[in-house]
Design an enzyme around this catalytic site. Structure first.
Site, short mmCIF file in Angstrom:
data_model
loop_
_atom_site.label_atom_id
_atom_site.label_comp_id
_atom_site.label_asym_id
_atom_site.label_seq_id
_atom_site.Cartn_x
_atom_site.Cartn_y
_atom_site.Cartn_z
N SER A 134 -16.82 8.54 10.63
CA SER A 134 -17.50 7.37 10.08
C SER A 134 -18.30 6.65 11.17
CB SER A 134 -16.50 6.38 9.48
OG SER A 134 -15.90 5.62 10.51
N ALA A 135 -19.28 5.88 10.76
CA ALA A 135 -20.09 5.13 11.73
C ALA A 135 -19.22 4.16 12.52
CB ALA A 135 -21.20 4.38 11.00
N CYS A 136 -18.26 3.54 11.85
CA CYS A 136 -17.45 2.54 12.52
C CYS A 136 -16.53 3.10 13.59
CB CYS A 136 -16.65 1.73 11.51
SG CYS A 136 -17.63 0.39 10.80
N THR A 137 -16.33 4.42 13.63
CA THR A 137 -15.50 4.98 14.69
C THR A 137 -16.36 5.49 15.84
OG1 THR A 137 -15.46 7.04 13.46
CG2 THR A 137 -13.49 5.67 13.34
N LYS B 107 -17.45 -4.97 16.97
CA LYS B 107 -17.09 -5.33 15.60
C LYS B 107 -17.67 -6.68 15.17
CE LYS B 107 -14.72 -1.72 14.67
NZ LYS B 107 -15.13 -0.79 13.62
#
Lengths: 199, 165
Positions: A134-137, B107
């Protein structure tokens, strides 16, 4: 194999990170991409990471001993995990081929309606350690270019999870994973703002 | 897949990730708004129940995204409960990050998306009742613009990807 060049990673065969090997066929010229002094050979400057290289050597030695036995073992675990996931959890898709054309240790599955990073965190809280495309990882916040290249949609890349089995894993590890995984997926699907019935 | 280094999530983020507060769709919501998209891998939907005096009676969320995204959405619903829309509008992504015990810099976009979605919901309310308070800015704020940019960028990338197939 008839290749001009081949790269090998230590950590992919359970050796330490920080070492790798490059095979270059005789006659193939390679340009430098890193410049600097202290070169003991022409392609890469700097001092070798001797402990990591030794670890790489030991990992290779261990991987090659009882090679066929280990490969069969991994294939069995791999296939039972794949079967357990595809048959036990809805809206899942295997990435890559099944059987002989698949790396013996690789289980890469897309879980729709779930984001990969959240699933890796939830699984790690339950003792199962995996990674995701995933992009978030990713450090650059982009999804796996490999999955996109084989034709997966962005959502499928965001929901992808990579499980690796090794000669150290047992069928009990697979059973445990198949116990924990559906609960995690279910929980995250309940939180998710995209649901199959709303499509 | 890049090598995954476990993120230094705060206790609060892990806590909310494990037990999200105010989770779920709201049947009788006054307004609902979404920011982000599944193609982004980042999406938050807020449901708000707003009283006649323009205070927030109840807020719930749904989210498709990483652990930080889920925690940011959840904490935002907690932060706005009981507040007037005017006060809720003022909440910035930094406030969200602070309330979460500090988000890792990679984040920050989760806090920004949460605020973007919240402000969309507030605007949606005023559109619904056909009023425009003087404190509501005409121009989109930074957090709203970011959400829009994310959504548009993915649209462009998807179109390019489809053209190549």
């Amino acid at each position: 194999m008839g290749v001009d060049m081949l790269t090998l990673s230590s950590h992919k065969i359970l050796g330490p990170k920080g070492a790798g090997a490059l095979y270059v066929r005789e006659g193939v010229k390679v340009e430098k991409i890193v410049y600097g002094p202290l070169s003991t050979q022409q392609h890469w400057p700097g001092v070798e990471n001797v402990p990591a290289i030794y670890g790489f050597y030991k990992a290779a030695e261990a991987a090659l001993s009882r090679f066929d036995e280990n490969i069969s073992h991994m294939r069995r675990l791999r296939d039972s995990l794949i079967k357990g996931i595809l048959e036990g959890i809805p809206y899942t898709k295997l990435n890559g081929p099944e059987g002989d054309r698949r790396a013996p240790d690789n289980v890469n599955v897309s879980f729709l309606y779930v984001e990969g990073e959240a699933l890796t965190v939830d699984l790690s809280l339950n003792g199962v350690y995996v990674s995701s495309g995933s992009a978030c990882t990713s450090r650059i916040l982009e999804p796996s270019h490999v999955l996109l290249a084989i034709g997966r949609e962005y959502e499928e890349a965001h929901g992808s999870i990579l499980f690796k089995v090794s000669r150290f894993h047992t069928p009990e590890d697979i059973d445990y994973t198949l116990k924990v995984l559906p609960k995690s997926v279910d929980r995250l699907r309940r939180i998710s703002s995209i649901k199959p019935e709303r499509r | 897949m890049s090598t995954r280094v476990p993120l230094p999530y705060s206790k609060k983020v892990i806590e909310l990730f494990r037990n999200p507060k105010n989770l779920g769709a709201m049947e009788d919501a006054t307004v609902k708004a979404t920011a982000g998209s599944p193609a982004c891998g980042d999406m938050i939907t807020f449901y708000l129940k707003i009283r006649d005096d323009e205070t927030i009676e109840k807020a719930t969320f749904e989210s498709y995204g990483c652990a930080a995204n889920i925690a940011a959405a959840s904490i935002t619903t907690e932060m706005i409960k009981g507040k007037s829309l005017k006060e809720a509008w003022k909440i910035s992504w930094k406030d969200v990050s602070e309330d979460l015990g500090g988000l890792p810099s990679i984040k920050f976009h989760c806090g920004i998306l949460a605020v973007g979605a919240l402000r969309r919901a507030i605007r949606a309310y005023y559109e619904k009742v056909g009023r425009k308070p003087e404190w509501l800015p005409e121009d989109l704020t930074m957090e709203e613009k970011q959400a829009l940019e994310e959504e548009r960028m993915l649209e462009i990338m998807e179109r390019r990807a489809k053209a190549l197939k």
